[in-house]
Design a protein around this motif. Sequence first.
Motif, short mmCIF file in Angstrom:
data_model
loop_
_atom_site.label_atom_id
_atom_site.label_comp_id
_atom_site.label_asym_id
_atom_site.label_seq_id
_atom_site.Cartn_x
_atom_site.Cartn_y
_atom_site.Cartn_z
N GLU A 102 0.83 -1.21 0.00
CA GLU A 102 0.00 0.00 0.00
C GLU A 102 0.86 1.26 0.00
N ASP A 103 2.00 1.20 0.69
CA ASP A 103 2.90 2.35 0.71
C ASP A 103 3.43 2.67 -0.69
N ILE A 104 3.76 1.63 -1.44
CA ILE A 104 4.22 1.85 -2.83
C ILE A 104 3.09 2.46 -3.65
N LEU A 105 1.89 1.93 -3.49
CA LEU A 105 0.73 2.49 -4.20
C LEU A 105 0.49 3.95 -3.84
N ASN A 106 0.67 4.28 -2.56
CA ASN A 106 0.47 5.66 -2.12
C ASN A 106 1.45 6.60 -2.81
N VAL A 107 2.70 6.15 -2.96
CA VAL A 107 3.70 6.96 -3.67
C VAL A 107 3.28 7.15 -5.13
N ILE A 108 2.89 6.07 -5.78
CA ILE A 108 2.47 6.13 -7.19
C ILE A 108 1.30 7.10 -7.36
N ASN A 109 0.33 6.99 -6.47
CA ASN A 109 -0.85 7.85 -6.57
C ASN A 109 -0.52 9.31 -6.28
N LYS A 110 0.27 9.54 -5.25
CA LYS A 110 0.58 10.92 -4.89
C LYS A 110 1.40 11.60 -5.98
N GLU A 111 2.29 10.85 -6.62
CA GLU A 111 3.13 11.42 -7.68
C GLU A 111 2.44 11.38 -9.04
N LYS A 112 1.20 10.88 -9.06
CA LYS A 112 0.40 10.81 -10.30
C LYS A 112 1.14 10.05 -11.41
N ILE A 113 1.66 8.90 -11.04
CA ILE A 113 2.43 8.06 -11.95
C ILE A 113 1.51 7.03 -12.60
N LYS A 114 1.57 6.92 -13.92
CA LYS A 114 0.79 5.90 -14.60
C LYS A 114 1.48 4.54 -14.52
N LYS A 115 2.77 4.53 -14.87
CA LYS A 115 3.56 3.30 -14.78
C LYS A 115 4.97 3.65 -14.32
N THR A 116 5.55 2.77 -13.51
CA THR A 116 6.87 3.03 -12.96
C THR A 116 7.76 1.80 -13.08
N PHE A 117 9.06 2.02 -12.97
CA PHE A 117 10.01 0.93 -12.75
C PHE A 117 10.13 0.71 -11.24
N LEU A 118 10.42 -0.52 -10.85
CA LEU A 118 10.80 -0.82 -9.47
C LEU A 118 12.21 -1.40 -9.48
N ILE A 119 13.04 -0.93 -8.55
CA ILE A 119 14.36 -1.53 -8.33
C ILE A 119 14.44 -1.93 -6.86
N GLY A 120 14.56 -3.22 -6.60
CA GLY A 120 14.59 -3.70 -5.23
C GLY A 120 15.79 -4.59 -4.96
N HIS A 121 16.36 -4.43 -3.78
CA HIS A 121 17.47 -5.29 -3.37
C HIS A 121 17.03 -6.20 -2.23
N SER A 122 17.28 -7.51 -2.36
CA SER A 122 17.06 -8.49 -1.31
C SER A 122 15.60 -8.45 -0.84
N TRP A 123 15.32 -8.00 0.40
CA TRP A 123 13.94 -7.84 0.84
C TRP A 123 13.19 -6.92 -0.12
N GLY A 124 13.86 -5.88 -0.62
CA GLY A 124 13.24 -4.99 -1.60
C GLY A 124 12.87 -5.73 -2.87
N ALA A 125 13.63 -6.77 -3.22
CA ALA A 125 13.30 -7.60 -4.39
C ALA A 125 12.07 -8.46 -4.11
N ILE A 126 11.92 -8.94 -2.88
CA ILE A 126 10.71 -9.66 -2.49
C ILE A 126 9.50 -8.74 -2.62
N LEU A 127 9.64 -7.53 -2.09
CA LEU A 127 8.56 -6.55 -2.14
C LEU A 127 8.20 -6.20 -3.58
N ALA A 128 9.22 -5.98 -4.41
CA ALA A 128 8.99 -5.67 -5.82
C ALA A 128 8.31 -6.83 -6.55
#
Length: 310
Positions: A102-128
């Motif tokens: 939900e936190d990632i979605l909140n960032v996308i919505n607040k920044e009015k992003i249609k589509k984004t890239f995700l770069i995640g490391h380790s736990w961040g890769a799990i999240l991505a």
Amino acid sequence: MKNKTLLSILILIILKHNLLFGQIKTEYFETNTDRVYYEVCGTGAPIIFLSGGPGAPPQSMSPMIEYASKQYKTILLHQRGTGMSKNHTIDSTTITLNNYLEDILNVINKEKIKKTFLIGHSWGAILASDFMVKYPEKLKGVILIGAPGFSLDFLPIMNNTIMERLSKEEIDSIQQYSNQLNDSSIDTLTKEELLKKMIRITNSKQFFNPTLVDDLLSLGALNMDINILMIKHLVQSNWNIENDIRQISIPVVIINGKTDPIGVNIPTKMQQTIKNSQLYLVDKCGHYVWMEKPHELKEIIMNFLFQYKN
């Protein structure tokens, strides 16, 4: 006069920081309990960076942001309990996978992003990876670094490899520190120092060049409360997205070191399972690819972003 000198030094530091990374904007959004912060730098196709851990300092992603922000809009999420979001309430109701998504979605919505890239490391890769399964329509592409796979199968493999790499002296030291931690009479500061010593030993085994561990630790401490809560949450929920991820056609690149304690079988299986994916196994490199092989990583990332930015 002294105050003026200090102010001048502070201004120089801020100017240098902005010259290196461009103009950085700090934003936040409200959750049910607290605020979650993120930083925005650069312009162009957006990229959201997800640090590891769980509970690792967000600034660990800074080396990649430094070059990506020259051509792209980079967004560094300060995950709950880390960085500027460090005062976020930490308990079993706030540290859940769904809340992090939900936190990632909140960032996308607040920044009015249609589509984004995700770069995640380790736990961040799990999240991505989990975000990719649940919200594929929000993504241009995904970069997974030190990727642990689709389930928690990596945990015993990673732990066993680290244990095998420990010397007898290191095992004895860890046991000694652990015994001291169980002493109810020691103060909080001593406990923190003992934990740092234990983490330093085990983290050094995640590198091809273990002397780099101090560079990693200089970036900030792992929030162990978050780490324990999130891993417990993933175990209890039996996290596994292998079947779901077979349906994904988003472009994905997986970048793991050949001496990462996760091993090479897991990232290889990931590449075989994700339809539109590429795998790079980096020589003489462990879990922290951007520290041991920064030039190779930069080339892979920038080529991938350029290929799929439109």
